[in-house]
Every structure is written in structure tokens, then in C-alpha cells.
Design a protein around this motif. Structure first.
Motif, PDB file in Angstrom:
ATOM      1  N   VAL A  12      -7.709   0.586  -6.166  1.00 18.25           N
ATOM      2  CA  VAL A  12      -8.136   1.857  -5.586  1.00 18.25           C
ATOM      3  C   VAL A  12      -8.464   2.837  -6.707  1.00 18.25           C
ATOM      4  O   VAL A  12      -7.720   2.954  -7.674  1.00 18.25           O
ATOM      5  CB  VAL A  12      -7.021   2.452  -4.687  1.00 18.25           C
ATOM      6  CG1 VAL A  12      -7.447   3.798  -4.112  1.00 18.25           C
ATOM      7  CG2 VAL A  12      -6.646   1.475  -3.588  1.00 18.25           C
ATOM      8  N   ASP A  13      -9.555   3.530  -6.541  1.00 19.93           N
ATOM      9  CA  ASP A  13      -9.934   4.558  -7.504  1.00 19.93           C
ATOM     10  C   ASP A  13     -10.618   5.693  -6.750  1.00 19.93           C
ATOM     11  O   ASP A  13     -11.017   5.539  -5.590  1.00 19.93           O
ATOM     12  CB  ASP A  13     -10.863   3.982  -8.571  1.00 19.93           C
ATOM     13  CG  ASP A  13     -10.855   4.786  -9.859  1.00 19.93           C
ATOM     14  OD1 ASP A  13     -10.310   5.911  -9.868  1.00 19.93           O
ATOM     15  OD2 ASP A  13     -11.396   4.294 -10.860  1.00 19.93           O
ATOM     16  N   ARG A  14     -10.767   6.800  -7.405  1.00 19.06           N
ATOM     17  CA  ARG A  14     -11.446   7.965  -6.831  1.00 19.06           C
ATOM     18  C   ARG A  14     -12.939   7.666  -6.745  1.00 19.06           C
ATOM     19  O   ARG A  14     -13.520   7.092  -7.660  1.00 19.06           O
ATOM     20  CB  ARG A  14     -11.203   9.161  -7.749  1.00 19.06           C
ATOM     21  CG  ARG A  14     -11.784  10.454  -7.280  1.00 19.06           C
ATOM     22  CD  ARG A  14     -11.356  11.616  -8.194  1.00 19.06           C
ATOM     23  NE  ARG A  14      -9.916  11.839  -8.113  1.00 19.06           N
ATOM     24  CZ  ARG A  14      -9.044  11.560  -9.090  1.00 19.06           C
ATOM     25  NH1 ARG A  14      -9.464  11.053 -10.222  1.00 19.06           N
ATOM     26  NH2 ARG A  14      -7.762  11.790  -8.929  1.00 19.06           N
ATOM     27  N   VAL A  56      -4.787   7.660  -9.597  1.00 22.24           N
ATOM     28  CA  VAL A  56      -5.722   6.543  -9.568  1.00 22.24           C
ATOM     29  C   VAL A  56      -6.251   6.277 -10.976  1.00 22.24           C
ATOM     30  O   VAL A  56      -6.257   7.187 -11.802  1.00 22.24           O
ATOM     31  CB  VAL A  56      -6.898   6.817  -8.603  1.00 22.24           C
ATOM     32  CG1 VAL A  56      -6.429   6.817  -7.179  1.00 22.24           C
ATOM     33  CG2 VAL A  56      -7.611   8.108  -8.931  1.00 22.24           C
ATOM     34  N   TYR A 102      -5.193   2.531  -9.203  1.00 14.86           N
ATOM     35  CA  TYR A 102      -3.975   1.747  -9.027  1.00 14.86           C
ATOM     36  C   TYR A 102      -4.304   0.507  -8.209  1.00 14.86           C
ATOM     37  O   TYR A 102      -5.388   0.390  -7.647  1.00 14.86           O
ATOM     38  CB  TYR A 102      -2.870   2.565  -8.358  1.00 14.86           C
ATOM     39  CG  TYR A 102      -3.164   3.017  -6.945  1.00 14.86           C
ATOM     40  CD1 TYR A 102      -2.825   2.232  -5.856  1.00 14.86           C
ATOM     41  CD2 TYR A 102      -3.756   4.250  -6.704  1.00 14.86           C
ATOM     42  CE1 TYR A 102      -3.077   2.651  -4.554  1.00 14.86           C
ATOM     43  CE2 TYR A 102      -4.009   4.677  -5.414  1.00 14.86           C
ATOM     44  CZ  TYR A 102      -3.661   3.881  -4.342  1.00 14.86           C
ATOM     45  OH  TYR A 102      -3.913   4.294  -3.061  1.00 14.86           O
ATOM     46  N   SER A 112       0.809   7.459   0.114  1.00 16.07           N
ATOM     47  CA  SER A 112      -0.131   8.501  -0.308  1.00 16.07           C
ATOM     48  C   SER A 112      -0.966   7.923  -1.445  1.00 16.07           C
ATOM     49  O   SER A 112      -0.710   6.823  -1.923  1.00 16.07           O
ATOM     50  CB  SER A 112       0.624   9.747  -0.771  1.00 16.07           C
ATOM     51  OG  SER A 112       1.399   9.447  -1.909  1.00 16.07           O
ATOM     52  N   SER A 113      -1.966   8.665  -1.850  1.00 16.05           N
ATOM     53  CA  SER A 113      -2.827   8.194  -2.934  1.00 16.05           C
ATOM     54  C   SER A 113      -2.355   8.792  -4.248  1.00 16.05           C
ATOM     55  O   SER A 113      -2.713   9.914  -4.589  1.00 16.05           O
ATOM     56  CB  SER A 113      -4.283   8.583  -2.666  1.00 16.05           C
ATOM     57  OG  SER A 113      -4.767   7.865  -1.564  1.00 16.05           O
ATOM     58  N   ARG A 159       0.842  -1.200   0.000  1.00 16.26           N
ATOM     59  CA  ARG A 159       0.000   0.000   0.000  1.00 16.26           C
ATOM     60  C   ARG A 159       0.875   1.246   0.000  1.00 16.26           C
ATOM     61  O   ARG A 159       1.752   1.397   0.855  1.00 16.26           O
ATOM     62  CB  ARG A 159      -0.906   0.008   1.222  1.00 16.26           C
ATOM     63  CG  ARG A 159      -1.913   1.152   1.194  1.00 16.26           C
ATOM     64  CD  ARG A 159      -2.815   1.114   2.369  1.00 16.26           C
ATOM     65  NE  ARG A 159      -2.075   1.543   3.553  1.00 16.26           N
ATOM     66  CZ  ARG A 159      -2.561   1.576   4.769  1.00 16.26           C
ATOM     67  NH1 ARG A 159      -3.782   1.184   4.992  1.00 16.26           N
ATOM     68  NH2 ARG A 159      -1.831   1.987   5.772  1.00 16.26           N
TER      69      ARG A 159
END
Length: 116
Positions: free
Chosen positions: A76-78, A45, A47, A41-42, A38
Motif C-alpha cells: 500500500v502506498d499513497r 506508507v 507498507y 488505519s493507514s 490489514r
């Protein structure tokens, strides 16, 4: 005397990351990047990252057998609209399942990905 560790987990994770990265390269609309763990940070996306790897270890007559019995990776996506995003992620997961099914050896020559 120092112990020389096995590289089995690292090698397995490397194969998974390679196959997922190939998927991302071939399907940039589904995934932009793949991480071994993981990210802190994000980033851009969508990812994916590898979450958990479980294994069964059996000792028998001086032989150790390691079988990787589980793998979890996270996409993971927005979040925009929940229903819309759920559909998008379902399509991504279906595409990933097809991609992994077509690569039962995860790009290697030893072992088979049998529990998807």
C-alpha cells in the motif's frame, strides 16, 4: 479433552513477516512497515500486509499433509499520479520478488518456497 491446535499457519505467517520485515529494513525506500494483517488505519506508507494464505490438505493412511499453496500480501502506498505510482509499485514488487527468490526457505530450514 481440549484440542491442541497446530501452529503451522502461524509459523508460516511469522516466517513471511520476518522476511518482509528484513526487506523493509534493508530497503527503507520501498517499505516502511510490515503487518500480519490489514491494519485498521493507514499508517505511514508504503507498507505491506499479509492478506490470504491458502493451503492444500491431504489425508492419507492416518497422515495429514498440509502444503501452503498460495500467499497474497498487499503493498500500500499513497496515490499521487496513477502512472507514476504504478511504476513505483512495480519497482517495489520486482525488488520483493528478487528478495523472496533469494530466500526460498523464508529464513527457515524446513520447506521450500517453490511457487512465487
Amino acid at each position: 479433552m481440549p484440542v491442541t491446535p497446530s501452529t503451522a499457519r502461524r509459523d508460516f505467517k511469522d516466517k513471511v513477516v520476518t522476511v518482509l520485515t528484513q526487506f523493509a529494513a534493508a530497503n527503507p525506500g520501498y517499505l516502511h512497515r510490515v503487518f500480519r494483517a490489514r491494519p485498521s488505519s493507514s499508517p505511514d506508507v508504503p507498507y505491506a500486509y499479509i492478506d490470504l494464505i491458502s493451503e492444500d490438505i491431504r489425508h492419507d493412511s492416518g497422515t495429514r499433509t498440509r502444503t501452503f499453496s498460495g500467499l497474497a500480501f498487499v503493498v500500500v502506498d499513497r496515490i499521487t499520479d496513477n502512472a507514476e505510482k504504478a511504476l513505483t509499485l512495480d519497482i517495489t514488487v520486482d525488488a520483493l520478488v528478487d528478495w523472496l527468490t533469494d530466500r526460498p526457505q523464508l529464513g527457515g530450514t524446513v520447506g521450500i518456497w517453490s511457487r512465487l
